[in-house]
Design an enzyme around this catalytic site. Structure first.
Site, PDB file in Angstrom:
ATOM      1  N   LEU A  38       0.812  -1.213   0.000  1.00 17.01           N
ATOM      2  CA  LEU A  38       0.000   0.000   0.000  1.00 17.01           C
ATOM      3  C   LEU A  38       0.849   1.268   0.000  1.00 17.01           C
ATOM      4  O   LEU A  38       0.512   2.243  -0.669  1.00 17.01           O
ATOM      5  CB  LEU A  38      -0.913   0.007   1.230  1.00 17.01           C
ATOM      6  N   ASP A  86      12.980   3.590  12.021  1.00 16.25           N
ATOM      7  CA  ASP A  86      12.587   2.340  12.659  1.00 16.25           C
ATOM      8  C   ASP A  86      11.566   2.682  13.733  1.00 16.25           C
ATOM      9  O   ASP A  86      11.921   3.182  14.810  1.00 16.25           O
ATOM     10  CB  ASP A  86      13.809   1.650  13.272  1.00 16.25           C
ATOM     11  N   ASN A 113       1.396   4.962   7.275  1.00 11.52           N
ATOM     12  CA  ASN A 113       0.953   3.756   6.587  1.00 11.52           C
ATOM     13  C   ASN A 113       1.582   2.476   7.136  1.00 11.52           C
ATOM     14  O   ASN A 113       0.980   1.404   7.053  1.00 11.52           O
ATOM     15  CB  ASN A 113       1.292   3.906   5.094  1.00 11.52           C
ATOM     16  N   LYS A 145       4.024  13.996  16.568  1.00 11.55           N
ATOM     17  CA  LYS A 145       4.244  15.081  17.514  1.00 11.55           C
ATOM     18  C   LYS A 145       5.520  15.861  17.175  1.00 11.55           C
ATOM     19  O   LYS A 145       5.551  17.091  17.269  1.00 11.55           O
ATOM     20  CB  LYS A 145       4.310  14.516  18.940  1.00 11.55           C
ATOM     21  N   SER A 173      -5.644   2.802   9.935  1.00 10.19           N
ATOM     22  CA  SER A 173      -6.147   1.929  10.987  1.00 10.19           C
ATOM     23  C   SER A 173      -6.593   0.619  10.344  1.00 10.19           C
ATOM     24  O   SER A 173      -5.982   0.164   9.374  1.00 10.19           O
ATOM     25  CB  SER A 173      -7.291   2.623  11.736  1.00 10.19           C
ATOM     26  N   TYR A 205      -2.809  -6.706  17.918  1.00  9.16           N
ATOM     27  CA  TYR A 205      -2.855  -5.964  16.665  1.00  9.16           C
ATOM     28  C   TYR A 205      -4.145  -5.149  16.594  1.00  9.16           C
ATOM     29  O   TYR A 205      -4.122  -3.958  16.235  1.00  9.16           O
ATOM     30  CB  TYR A 205      -2.773  -6.918  15.478  1.00  9.16           C
ATOM     31  N   LYS A 209      -4.665  -0.975  16.345  1.00  8.13           N
ATOM     32  CA  LYS A 209      -5.446  -0.292  15.316  1.00  8.13           C
ATOM     33  C   LYS A 209      -6.543   0.573  15.944  1.00  8.13           C
ATOM     34  O   LYS A 209      -6.877   1.640  15.415  1.00  8.13           O
ATOM     35  CB  LYS A 209      -6.049  -1.318  14.359  1.00  8.13           C
TER      36      LYS A 209
END
Length: 333
Positions: A38, A86, A113, A145, A173, A205, A209
């Protein structure tokens, strides 16, 4: 039709189904996790509209360099830059943000992403967070931030020149957030590795999200100048179900939990990116909303709408990141 050509029923949205990505001339874009899938496809679609710069933020700089070489030949009017990042290391996030802030003049689109977790054994980040939460939420939250000065500078610059001040932050998400733990965010377990391939491993996971969606909701409230959205991209040919099926003999609880969602949401990469590209460029985005499909908002459960939970996550994150947030830049004013 442009990239935003997916047809939707009139009951899903009243917006036009032939929305075209606007000109990106002069804009600067950053995409995390842009080496493949994506992220890479999103960068390619952005590049067709000739932004000034696209920054590919990735951990594997060798692969990123290869991707940039490939894209530069296809799209010579856009400058592509690699940013070593990272997300599992807050020190790396801070270094990446510092590099960008001292190199770039603006940032118009921040596309968060990259993702981790869901398809492998549990892991912990270098800073001691459960792996999926540490990468998907903590790393991206810190990056956002730290980049806030240049995002706000871009808005002021646009307004001073009489231009549209739209600056977008898009958090990828997932519909998987609906399978987060009942309490939503299990704050007492965020620094504890779950047992290998337990049901909670999968829920880690989902929890990360949910955190992405809550963070976008709270970020929009904190910075009304921004256009912020959380999006579901669709499950795009991931190997998650295959991993779970192999581990559990094809009939375990995790595989059963994921298969219906996988079948319902499976999409090509080309289809999967439409929602996040729309959210990154459209003036129709309602800041703070979660979009399950392009232009379709509000399809989320009570946990994702819980402003008290969003506030608790925001404050918890602020405390956790307080030693990393202070960063002097030329955009501070």
């Amino acid at each position: 039709m442009g990239i935003f050509s997916r047809k939707r029923s009139s009951s899903s949205s009243s917006r036009s189904s032939d929305h075209r990505m606007p000109s990106l001339c002069g804009k600067v874009i950053m995409v995390t996790g842009g080496n493949s899938g994506l992220g890479k496809q999103s960068i390619m679609e952005f590049a067709k509209h000739e932004p000034a710069e696209i920054w590919l933020a990735a951990r594997d700089t060798h692969r990123a360099d290869q991707t940039v070489f490939e894209l530069s030949r296809q799209f010579p009017n856009t400058e592509f830059k690699v940013l070593e990042l990272d997300l599992a290391s807050l020190d790396s996030v801070r270094e990446a943000a510092e590099t960008f802030l001292y190199s770039a003049n603006r940032l118009d689109v921040l596309l968060l992403n990259a993702r981790a977790g869901g398809s492998g054994p549990p892991a912990m980040t270098r800073d001691g967070y459960e792996g999926a939460f540490g990468v998907n939420h903590m790393g991206h939250a810190l990056l956002t931030k730290l980049l806030m000065p240049v995002l706000l500078h871009t808005i002021r610059h646009n307004r001073n020149r009489g231009n549209v001040s739209d600056v977008h932050v898009v958090v990828v998400s997932s519909v998987m957030m609906h399978h987060a733990p009942r309490r939503g965010i299990q704050f007492d377990k965020l620094k504890t590795p779950p047992p290998k391939y337990s049901p909670f491993t999968f829920r880690c996971y989902a929890q990360s999200k949910l955190a992405n969606t809550l963070f976008a909701r709270r970020l929009a409230r904190e910075y009304p100048q921004l256009t912020v959205a959380a999006v579901h991209p669709g499950v795009v040919r991931t190997n998650l179900m295959g991993v779970l099926a192999r581990h559990e003999g094809g009939g375990g609880v995790l595989a059963r939990l994921g298969r219906p969602i996988s079948r319902a949401c499976m999409a090509s990469v080309q289809d999967g990116i439409q929602n996040q590209l729309w959210a990154a460029t459209s003036q129709d985005v309602v800041s703070g909303e979660y979009y399950s499909h392009m232009g379709v908002k509000g399809r989320m459960n009570k946990l994702a709408r819980d402003d008290m939970l969003a506030e608790k996550l925001w404050q918890w994150t602020e405390v956790e990141l307080e030693n990393y947030i202070a960063l002097n830049t030329r955009y501070s004013d």
